[in-house]
Design an enzyme around this catalytic site. Structure first.
Site, PDB file in Angstrom:
ATOM      1  N   ARG A   6     -16.543  16.097  24.544  1.00 45.26           N
ATOM      2  CA  ARG A   6     -16.316  15.756  25.952  1.00 45.26           C
ATOM      3  C   ARG A   6     -16.401  17.018  26.801  1.00 45.26           C
ATOM      4  O   ARG A   6     -15.381  17.633  27.134  1.00 45.26           O
ATOM      5  CB  ARG A   6     -14.961  15.072  26.117  1.00 45.26           C
ATOM      6  CG  ARG A   6     -14.849  13.757  25.345  1.00 45.26           C
ATOM      7  CD  ARG A   6     -13.440  13.196  25.438  1.00 45.26           C
ATOM      8  NE  ARG A   6     -13.322  11.944  24.694  1.00 45.26           N
ATOM      9  CZ  ARG A   6     -12.183  11.277  24.533  1.00 45.26           C
ATOM     10  NH1 ARG A   6     -11.060  11.758  25.078  1.00 45.26           N
ATOM     11  NH2 ARG A   6     -12.137  10.152  23.848  1.00 45.26           N
ATOM     12  N   ASP A  18     -16.655  19.586  29.844  1.00 47.18           N
ATOM     13  CA  ASP A  18     -16.000  19.594  31.150  1.00 47.18           C
ATOM     14  C   ASP A  18     -17.018  19.598  32.285  1.00 47.18           C
ATOM     15  O   ASP A  18     -18.216  19.794  32.079  1.00 47.18           O
ATOM     16  CB  ASP A  18     -15.110  20.822  31.290  1.00 47.18           C
ATOM     17  CG  ASP A  18     -13.885  20.778  30.387  1.00 47.18           C
ATOM     18  OD1 ASP A  18     -13.520  19.677  29.948  1.00 47.18           O
ATOM     19  OD2 ASP A  18     -13.302  21.853  30.139  1.00 47.18           O
ATOM     20  N   TYR A  26     -20.703  26.231  20.334  1.00 43.35           N
ATOM     21  CA  TYR A  26     -20.851  26.510  21.759  1.00 43.35           C
ATOM     22  C   TYR A  26     -21.341  27.945  21.937  1.00 43.35           C
ATOM     23  O   TYR A  26     -21.085  28.819  21.106  1.00 43.35           O
ATOM     24  CB  TYR A  26     -19.512  26.364  22.479  1.00 43.35           C
ATOM     25  CG  TYR A  26     -19.089  24.955  22.785  1.00 43.35           C
ATOM     26  CD1 TYR A  26     -19.378  24.372  24.016  1.00 43.35           C
ATOM     27  CD2 TYR A  26     -18.379  24.197  21.850  1.00 43.35           C
ATOM     28  CE1 TYR A  26     -18.977  23.072  24.309  1.00 43.35           C
ATOM     29  CE2 TYR A  26     -17.974  22.893  22.135  1.00 43.35           C
ATOM     30  CZ  TYR A  26     -18.281  22.348  23.367  1.00 43.35           C
ATOM     31  OH  TYR A  26     -17.882  21.069  23.653  1.00 43.35           O
ATOM     32  N   ARG A  70     -13.806  28.500  27.339  1.00 47.16           N
ATOM     33  CA  ARG A  70     -13.754  29.230  28.610  1.00 47.16           C
ATOM     34  C   ARG A  70     -12.524  30.127  28.688  1.00 47.16           C
ATOM     35  O   ARG A  70     -12.584  31.236  29.232  1.00 47.16           O
ATOM     36  CB  ARG A  70     -13.786  28.238  29.765  1.00 47.16           C
ATOM     37  CG  ARG A  70     -15.124  27.513  29.905  1.00 47.16           C
ATOM     38  CD  ARG A  70     -15.044  26.383  30.917  1.00 47.16           C
ATOM     39  NE  ARG A  70     -14.611  26.872  32.216  1.00 47.16           N
ATOM     40  CZ  ARG A  70     -14.110  26.087  33.170  1.00 47.16           C
ATOM     41  NH1 ARG A  70     -13.954  24.773  32.950  1.00 47.16           N
ATOM     42  NH2 ARG A  70     -13.758  26.597  34.335  1.00 47.16           N
TER      43      ARG A  70
END
Length: 242
Positions: free
Chosen positions: A50, A52, A110, A195
């Site tokens: 999911r 962002d 990622y 992040r």
């Protein structure tokens, strides 16, 4: 009912994230709406991750069930004709009945890209930092997240999760010219985790903290101890592993 698997690429800049939300444009909603038009039946996508608002994907995986007899190549062509230009279906295939894009995934990868020089063409996909970064302590900090840890310090406050434990397989910084890239692979990721990690490691790289203090952030299991989150635009979901 058939089970169809998709591999999807998208620019997340115009979306409030992957997951469908009332009143906001999302990637899931855009694809589900296109599927409903193409297959003439409602479809519910299950995504592997999911992402962002503002986060991109190069290899998002999703699956849906359908009563339609349309073959996967036609589904892919039809979706790409209906979807906006910032979403593309890269692959479409029939999956086993039991396949679940989220629960069957064993790891996700990622990547986050920083630019140390101004860029007009890539401004939507990098974080342009205007200060000097020392990569050596950032690499030391990245090495400290390898293995299994509680990542509460790097999870958005109030996230609805059962636990904050993740196992990180690899995490490393690399540099090429003005581009600095952080790549990380783990069995699962918490809301805002990458992040927050990047933002905290950038604080280390610019000398605000040292690698030892970063390890302390991880150990304290408190989001208030870590640094600010890096901007969403530099983050890409690269691949999902099964």
């Amino acid at each position: 009912m058939r089970n169809i698997k998709l591999v999807i690429e998208y620019d997340g800049g115009a979306y409030a994230g992957w997951q469908r939300q009332a009143g906001d444009p999302t990637v899931q909603a855009a694809i589900e709406n296109s599927l409903a038009t193409l297959l003439r039946e409602p479809a519910t996508l299950i995504g592997a991750g999911r992402t962002d608002a503002g986060v991109h994907a190069r290899g998002q995986v999703a699956n849906f069930r359908t009563a339609s007899a349309m073959e996967p190549p036609r589904i892919a062509r039809g979706l790409n004709a209906l979807l906006p230009d910032d979403i593309a279906v890269l692959a479409c295939e029939e999956a086993p009945e039991s396949f679940h894009a989220r629960f069957d995934a064993v790891a996700r990868r990622y990547a986050y890209t920083i630019s140390t020089s101004p860029t007009a063409l890539e401004r939507r996909y990098v974080w342009h930092v205007k200060f000097t970064l020392d990569l050596d302590p950032m690499r030391d900090a990245a090495a400290s997240v390898l293995g299994t840890h509680d990542f509460t310090s790097f999870c958005r406050a109030g996230a609805d999760v059962r636990h904050h434990v993740c196992t990180v397989r690899d995490a490393a910084w690399s540099a090429s010219g003005a581009r600095i890239r952080f790549a990380i692979t783990a069995d699962r990721f918490l809301h805002g985790m990458v992040r927050a990690l990047v933002g905290s490691m950038v604080d280390v790289g610019r000398g605000y903290r040292d690698a030892g203090e970063f390890r302390g952030m991880l150990a304290k299991e408190n989001r208030c101890e870590a640094g600010p989150a890096a901007p969403a635009r530099g983050l890409v979901l690269e691949e999902v592993y099964y």
